[in-house]
Design a protein around this motif. Structure first.
Motif: not given
Lengths: 335, 334, 296
Positions: A45-46, A217, A219, A258, A276, A279-280, B184-187, B190, B259
């Protein structure tokens, strides 16, 4: 996996970044290797350090930032860490080609496509300007540009995003590099054009037998082009292995999250999105334990204090930086 | 179409811009009709330059349409003006793509939401305070953030603040323009789930503008596909994704990489050649014909009529029915 | 407090010489009445054309007036004049520029054509013409210079305002249904003003120079009010006997103009990052050296 010996080997690479405000470590002990004809995808991710990782050692950093690189990067039997600027400049655009995410800002708006491609050919292949311009035409044909003669006379702003990215690729391969570094080459493009660029990159790689490092980013892009995959999180490699295995049977909780988050064909409209929590982490000094601990379902007390290192999993080809998933493989070795 | 019960209805909307070429106009949106039912999430997909953002911006009045109508609850917004228009149109809110630019960096989060409340006529301080906490809670943010400045927040948090502020004026429609593509992907999941929750709990209808087909498929019950300023297909998400009626939709879906490397290994050459033509000089007849693998002579002459494929699925293509039945398999292009 | 700290930290990044010159100029200008050792206008013909001494640190001019006091008092004339010109020019310019930026379309076209006409003529020529018509005098000079300077600030204001209006945060206010007055006064005007004031720094030097030029030509500040341009004219006949009387006001003016120009340039280039200073770099390296590195 790779039959030939790697052309690029990165060992324990740490990059510290010093700005006017603070000191950060965007790359923390990263190791990987790529062989000729092979594509390594670096996914993150960023703020995961994936771009700094590839560009800082080549001397490509914004002004106002100082870096300190430790570890080793061996490319084509030369050590890049500590190499002087002059030698690095010869490598960039020469035996290492680079493609950026935004072709518009990487191209010179005031020069024709012909000049921009020819310039690289003159510099790195020591061609005369007439030879170089002839080579520019060949290169545009190689990147499957429609109507290449007419394109040579045009300026970057007259081209669409997809065509500009083809020009960028032509410049990157002008000197027949041994390694091509592509930073999000399709992110700014539409999906139908993205498919064309991916197929072009695959084809060129085969023809020139280049090693390729693809930073992305997406996949989907990874699955389509890469042979190996390194998943990065907060400057560290979390999982590393063959694409087939990592994408279909991820081991590390972060990789699992991911891949699980990608919408699937059987998800009904209106059903909740998987993702997830949390936050990162914000880029900063190295994190003492596992960087993913706050968002991890499997975390135990030691994860907060001890940093897990990349270690082989049950499948020996896959490395993961997680003691929980590695426990089973340790048991195997002991037994 | 069940447009009588529609909450938001767009009829024959045309929005044009001055072209860089002198004296020429670009019709970014060229005669688009769509509708949104109460509490419904509808997707609007297409590639860059297809006019999907311009359509969204025209609905909320950020662009001035040249012709056509936007109706909210049957009221033509074009017949209103000044204060009355502002108050009526307030029921349609817009979520911007870039959460870093949609907040004024000199205002705290609390001040930004308060301003929206004041605009909406909530002037009592205790009531303002109560609403701020309620709104932050609705978008899943802790109350302490009210004192912070936007620069202290992450992208995902800012996007939630932007949503909270839109909710302050109690909208019935949210137009979300690529609301998660900068995150971001993981956000993303949400924030997407937040939209689903808002739709279920507050009954807010959403027009979800995005280029990410997979996201739209999962979020929206219906979807419109745009190409060069026109809606070329529309219908229930499941039907459109499973059995598209327009060759463009079919090509678009086929271009999305999977993917799964096992599926990608079977991938042949790209379905579509070339880029989207310039909207300044769109092709005659069907706008997709220059890239269409099935293009015929007639496509250059007549603009194809919209063909109804089922009660709520239609596509603008002369061979829509064959494509829909799966009788046309896209030829491989090299 | 927060504003002050932000302001000071911005200053810290500017060239020290320029900040110093401008700070001294502003300080002298503001506190001149308390700083002058003598009455700047008190003539004492017995003390005329004196060299440097304990009582007159920089000597006296041909009328026996204390040079140091006159230099300091002239700084005040300059600061006051400059401020008046800039305030007037910016008020008109920002108003017209922001209205044009807010109301696009024919309003913008019309206003900007007027601005173009203003910009087409060199500032000093406009000022000379106005003074030619209305005659010399302090207020005529201020008005003439303000008239010459507003088109520039209008142009910049419009550019900034158009940019601000297109930012999503203003667009989201429009979608929220905020009234035009709220958008204009609470968001557009403060943001534009902030940005335009920055550009005004570069203009301040040019205005100071213009005041001195007009006074030198006898069209601006009239004697006996101390003013650098005026002092230069007064001292010219005695150039050979006491060159100091010409050099000192010249130097003062040069320092101020260069100071403002450097400051303006630094402000404009503020966004461009510069390499880290050796001191900060060492500090950061020290921080990083303390980070543990586990054995692989």
């Amino acid at each position: 996996m790779s039959t030939s010996s790697p052309i690029l080997t990165v060992r324990d690479l740490c990059i510290d970044l010093f700005t006017a405000r603070s000191a950060l470590r965007p790359v923390d002990q990263v190791s990987y290797s790529v062989a000729a004809g092979e594509t390594l995808a670096i996914v993150g991710e960023s703020g995961s350090g994936k771009t700094v990782l590839n560009f800082a050692p080549l001397g490509l950093m914004p002004l106002g930032v100082s870096i300190h690189v430790s570890g080793s990067i061996r490319f084509d039997d030369k050590e890049l860490v500590g190499m002087n600027d002059e030698a690095l400049r010869k490598l960039r655009g020469g035996s290492i080609g680079v493609i950026f995410q935004d072709p518009m800002s990487a191209l010179n708006p005031a020069r024709t496509i012909r000049r921009q491609i020819a310039e690289v050919a003159e510099l790195h292949l020591s061609l005369t300007s007439t030879q170089a311009e002839a080579r520019a035409l060949d290169l545009l044909k190689m990147v499957r540009m429609s109507d290449p003669e007419a394109r040579l006379r045009q300026y970057p702003h007259e081209l669409s995003g997809g065509l500009r990215q083809r020009v960028m690729i032509a410049i990157a391969i002008a000197a027949e590099p041994k390694l091509l570094i592509a930073d999000e080459p399709t992110t700014a493009l539409d999906v139908t054009v993205q498919a064309q660029i991916i197929s072009l990159l695959k084809d060129l790689q085969k023809r020139l037998n280049m090693a390729m490092v693809l930073i992305t980013h997406d996949m989907g892009v990874v699955a389509g082009i890469a042979s190996r995959l390194a998943v990065m999180y907060a400057g560290r490699v979390m999982e590393y292995g063959p694409v087939q295995t990592v994408l279909t049977a991820p081991r590390h909780p972060y990789t699992m999250g991911l891949i699980d988050a990608i919408p699937r064909a059987e998800d009904l409209p209106g059903s909740a999105f998987r993702g997830l929590p949390g936050m990162p982490p914000v880029l900063g000094p190295p994190i003492p334990g596992c960087a993913f601990v706050e968002r991890c379902r499997h975390a135990v007390a030691t994860c907060e204090t001890t940093r897990p290192l990349l270690a082989p999993t049950a499948d020996r080809h896959v490395l993961a930086a997680c003691p929980i998933v590695n426990r089973s493989s340790e048991a195997l070795h002991a037994g | 179409m069940p447009a009588d019960t529609a909450l938001l209805k767009v009829e024959n909307l045309v929005t044009r811009f001055k072209s860089v070429e002198r004296g020429k106009w670009v019709k970014a949106v060229d005669g688009v009709s769509i509708h949104l039912n109460p509490g419904e999430i509808v997707g609007l997909v297409g590639e860059s330059g297809c006019g999907k953002s311009t359509l969204g911006r025209s609905i909320v009045g950020l662009e001035k349409p040249q012709s056509g109508r936007v109706l909210l609850d049957g009221v033509d917004l074009g017949t209103l003006s000044g204060r009355k228009l502002r108050e009526t149109r307030r029921a349609i809110q817009y979520v911007f793509q870039d959460p870093y630019a949609s907040l004024n960096d000199r205002q705290t989060i609390g001040e930004a939401i308060t301003e929206a409340l004041i605009i909406h006529g909530v002037s009592d301080h205790t009531e303002q305070r109560r609403r701020i906490l309620e709104l932050l809670d609705q978008v899943g943010l802790p109350a302490v953030l009210a004192e912070r400045y936007p620069r202290e927040l992450s992208g995902g948090q800012r996007q939630r603040v932007a949503i909270a502020r839109s909710l302050a004026v109690e909208p019935r429609v949210l137009i979300c323009d690529e609301p998660v593509s900068a995150l971001d992907l993981s956000i993303r999941a949400q924030v997407m789930n937040l939209f689903l929750t808002l739709q279920k709990e507050l009954g807010v209808a959403c027009l979800f503008i995005a280029h990410d087909l997979a996201l739209v498929r999962q979020a929206a019950s219906r979807v419109y596909v745009m190409y060069l300023g026109k809606v070329i297909e529309g219908g229930g998400s499941l039907d459109v994704y499973a059995r598209p009626g327009h060759p463009y939709t079919s090509a678009l879906l086929a271009s999305v990489p999977s993917a799964d490397p096992r599926i990608e290994a079977l991938r042949e050459a790209p379905v579509l050649k070339g880029d989207v033509p310039s909207p300044t000089n769109p092709p005659s007849g069907c706008r997709f014909r220059t890239r269409c693998p099935q293009a015929m002579e007639i496509c250059a002459v007549n603009e194809p009529a919209t063909v109804a494929l089922s009660s709520d699925h239609s596509a603008a293509c002369v061979i829509a029915e064959q494509v829909h039945r799966g009788e046309v398999i896209a030829p491989k292009v090299h | 407090m927060k504003f002050l700290r932000a302001f000071l930290s911005t200053l810290a990044g500017m060239p020290k010489v320029a900040v110093g010159a401008v700070a001294i100029f502003l300080f002298l200008g503001i506190f001149a009445p308390w700083l002058t050792p003598h009455d700047p206008n008190a003539q004492d013909l017995l003390q005329a054309n004196q060299d440097m001494s304990i009582s007159h640190w920089l000597g006296t001019d041909h009328l026996g007036r204390d040079t140091l006091s006159r230099l300091i008092a002239a700084a005040r004339t300059s600061v006051v004049g400059m401020s008046l010109v800039l305030i007037l020019a910016l008020s008109v310019g920002v108003t017209i520029g922001t209205i044009a930026g807010y109301r696009r379309g024919w309003v913008e076209e019309g206003l900007m054509r007027i601005v173009d006409v203003g910009l087409a003529m060199p500032s000093l020529i406009v000022a000379l013409a106005v003074i030619g018509i209305f005659g010399t005098g302090y207020w005529n000079m201020i008005l003439a210079l303000a008239l010459a300077w507003w088109p520039g600030s209008a142009r910049i204001s419009r550019a900034v305002a158009v940019n601000v209006m297109n930012r999503p945060h203003i667009e989201s206010l429009r979608v929220l249904g905020a009234s035009p007055l709220r958008i204009y006064f609470k968001h557009l005007l403060p943001t534009t003003l902030g940005a335009v004031l920055v550009y005004a720094t570069a203009d301040a030097g040019a205005v100071a120079l213009a005041i001195a030029t007009l006074s030198f030509l006898g069209l601006g500040i009239q004697p006996p009010t101390p003013e650098w341009g005026q002092m230069l004219v007064d001292a010219l006949p005695y150039l050979e006997a006491s060159p100091r009387q010409v050099i000192l006001p010249g130097l003062a003016l040069t320092a101020v103009v260069i100071g403002f120009n450097l400051l303006g340039e630094a402000v404009a280039l503020n966004r461009v990052p510069t390499p880290l200073s050796a001191k900060i770099l060492r500090k950061r390296q020290l921080t990083a050296a303390l980070w543990t590195r586990e054995a692989a």
